[in-house]
Design an enzyme around this catalytic site. Structure first.
Site, mmCIF file in Angstrom:
data_model
loop_
_atom_site.group_PDB
_atom_site.id
_atom_site.type_symbol
_atom_site.label_atom_id
_atom_site.label_comp_id
_atom_site.label_asym_id
_atom_site.label_seq_id
_atom_site.Cartn_x
_atom_site.Cartn_y
_atom_site.Cartn_z
ATOM 1 N N ASP A 1 61.719 -5.923 64.422
ATOM 2 C CA ASP A 1 60.774 -6.252 65.462
ATOM 3 C C ASP A 1 61.087 -5.496 66.932
ATOM 4 O O ASP A 1 62.191 -5.959 67.436
ATOM 5 C CB ASP A 1 60.281 -7.709 65.389
ATOM 6 C CG ASP A 1 59.220 -8.038 66.184
ATOM 7 O OD1 ASP A 1 59.028 -7.192 67.087
ATOM 8 O OD2 ASP A 1 58.972 -9.074 66.093
ATOM 9 N N HIS A 2 60.390 -4.372 67.171
ATOM 10 C CA HIS A 2 60.893 -3.609 68.284
ATOM 11 C C HIS A 2 60.775 -4.540 69.681
ATOM 12 O O HIS A 2 60.945 -4.128 70.707
ATOM 13 C CB HIS A 2 60.067 -2.377 68.258
ATOM 14 C CG HIS A 2 60.816 -1.293 69.058
ATOM 15 N ND1 HIS A 2 62.178 -1.292 69.675
ATOM 16 C CD2 HIS A 2 60.391 -0.091 69.371
ATOM 17 C CE1 HIS A 2 62.455 -0.430 70.314
ATOM 18 N NE2 HIS A 2 61.370 0.461 70.068
ATOM 19 N N ARG A 3 59.883 -5.652 69.446
ATOM 20 C CA ARG A 3 59.734 -6.561 70.770
ATOM 21 C C ARG A 3 60.979 -7.069 70.858
ATOM 22 O O ARG A 3 61.355 -7.698 71.963
ATOM 23 C CB ARG A 3 58.512 -7.570 70.581
ATOM 24 C CG ARG A 3 57.347 -6.982 70.504
ATOM 25 C CD ARG A 3 56.326 -7.920 69.860
ATOM 26 N NE ARG A 3 56.595 -8.598 68.428
ATOM 27 C CZ ARG A 3 55.925 -9.453 68.103
ATOM 28 N NH1 ARG A 3 54.781 -10.058 68.630
ATOM 29 N NH2 ARG A 3 56.087 -9.859 66.715
#
Ligand code: CAO
Length: 440
Positions: free
Chosen positions: A412-414
């Site tokens: 998850d790039h967040r």
């Protein structure tokens, strides 16, 4: 060029109507009948069309203002052609309804009942679809007042709906299709699609191309499909590909195979990977976390429960092996055998599939070079294992045959940035290349 004032025309029995949209800005070029304003009373919404063609030079009205017949709302620099009485007459002939005298526009805009279905676009309505200025028109969402009212009533942001009508005009059916696709995607999908307006895949009658057969999806596929779609839509995925030299690890595994069999277990690379992953999760705690529902904080978990994707005749399931950090290789192998057997027999309980902190999907026993697994949200990352192969690897002076295993980690790039992502895969690879590091 003459400047004309545009006033609110006769709007029927309404004397104070709220402006809910200003569709043009200063500098916009408009044609006769282009929509300038949308008004909404408690009974109806209506659009105010341009009585002249030209350039809007002044906007004296804003969203939220209350207006009545005769109020000045715009000034327009009327273009030569439209200002010429001949041309104006010609236009009035061409467009019998609604005819508007340039001097005193008296034609009342047509109120549209909120519940009325989307009208079939008339030539006039189609003219409204011409983008005057995409920016000032709120991304140029073209829809009739009744369709806009319908969208508002259902809480749909009209700017997120793709129109399928002529020239991309949004119709009531487009809003219904969007709501249908959100509902079919389940509760999670509702959250995922909030405001994104993902258009649905068109329904096609395939039998027109050849013989077909419809087979209902199995229960597990139906359930896992919703989870996969929810994750795919909610989580901004990045997949980092990597590979590692597992020559020593596999030699060790093979050397222990006979002993393992006596213990009643089958040693596969997966259990070693689980141990290496857990050590790397301890080094990179954000990979063993979940985002809080409001997306503002990270919930870091101090337990290491690894989900393992298991292929079953009914579909994919993900049972969880608990406290992997506290267990040895044999114990993990035994649990993996038991739980994957239970999965294939369809005997997993919800508890067997809950509480995971990170998932591994191993396709290495089957083949493949690399793949992009979907994060098992609300976990933050997932590892995909592909088939290890002997490869010539340069050792500084010569090529050596080494067993190299490709793998990938989707995250998850967040939560995880690219540098951390590749540090994580590099670390896992180093542990697998030299298992001794796991006991340091
Ligand atoms: N490279 C090369 N060989 C591998 C390997 C790899 N990465 N991983 C496993 N193997 C070998 C094993 O060593 C075993 O060979 P031997 O019998 O000679 O030792 C053989 O492949 C079969 O292994 P396995 O698949 O039975 O066992 P596993 O522990 O690797 O995996 C399980 C167990 C339950 C994960 C697996 O059976 C399974 O279901 N995999 C599919 C998962 C899946 O569908 N994922 C996709 C999710 S997205 O749709």
């Amino acid at each position: 060029m003459a400047t004309q004032q545009i006033n609110i025309p006769d709007i029927g029995d309404f004397d104070s109507v709220e402006v809910i949209e200003v569709l043009v800005a200063e500098g916009d070029e408009v044609a006769v009948d282009d929509s300038l304003l949308t008004l909404e009373s408690d009974k109806a919404t209506m659009e105010i069309p341009a009585p002249y063609a030209g350039k809007i030079t002044k906007v004296t009205v804003s969203v939220g203002d209350k207006v009545a017949e005769g109020d000045a709302v715009f000034e327009i620099e009327v273009s030569e052609a439209a200002a010429s009485p001949e041309k104006a007459e010609q236009k009035a002939e061409e467009k019998p309804a609604p005819a508007k005298a340039p001097e005193a526009p008296k034609e009342a805009p047509k109120p549209a009942a909120e519940s009325a279905p989307a009208p079939t676009p008339s030539p006039t309505a189609q003219a409204l679809t011409k983008p005057v200025n995409a920016q000032s028109m709120g991304a140029a969402s073209h829809a009739s007042p009744s369709v806009r009212a319908f969208a508002r009533k259902l809480g749909v942001d009209i700017n997120t709906v793709s129109g399928t009508g002529p020239k991309g005009r949004i119709q009531q059916s487009d809003i219904e299709a969007m709501i249908k696709s959100v509902m079919q995607g389940g509760a999670g999908a509702g959250q995922a699609q909030g405001g994104m307006g993902i258009p649905s895949v068109p329904e096609i009658d395939f039998s027109q191309f050849g013989e077909t057969e419809t087979e209902e999806l199995g229960r597990i596929k139906k359930i896992s499909g919703k989870f996969l779609q929810t994750s795919w839509l909610n989580v901004p995925h990045v997949t980092q590909f990597d590979e590692c030299d597992i020559t020593e690890m596999d030699a060790f595994r093979k050397s222990m195979k006979a002993k393992a069999e006596k213990e009643g277990v089958k040693l596969t690379p997966l259990v070693f990977v689980m141990k290496a992953v857990v050590k790397a999760l301890q080094d990179f705690p954000s990979f063993n976390s979940s985002l809080s529902p409001d997306g503002q904080s990270l919930i870091k978990k101090h337990y290491y429960n690894i989900g393992v994707a298991v292929d079953t005749p009914n579909g994919l399931v993900v049972p969880v092996l608990r406290d992997v950090d506290k267990k040895g290789i044999y114990e993990l192998s035994r649990e993996l055998m038991e739980i994957s057997g239970k999965a294939r027999d369809g005997k997993l309980s919800p508890k067997d599939m809950s509480g995971g902190t990170f998932t591994i999907s191993s396709l290495g026993g089957i083949g493949g070079t690399q793949f992009t697994p979907i994060v098992n949200a609300p976990e933050v990352a997932i590892m995909g294992l592909s088939k290890a192969k002997m490869q010539p690897v340069w050792n500084g002076s010569e090529f050596e045959p080494r067993l190299v295993m490709p793998f990938s980690v989707s995250y998850d790039h967040r939560v995880v940035d690219g540098a951390e992502g590749v540090r994580f895969t590099t670390t896992v690879g180093q542990y697998l290349t030299d298992l001794r590091q796991l006991i340091l």
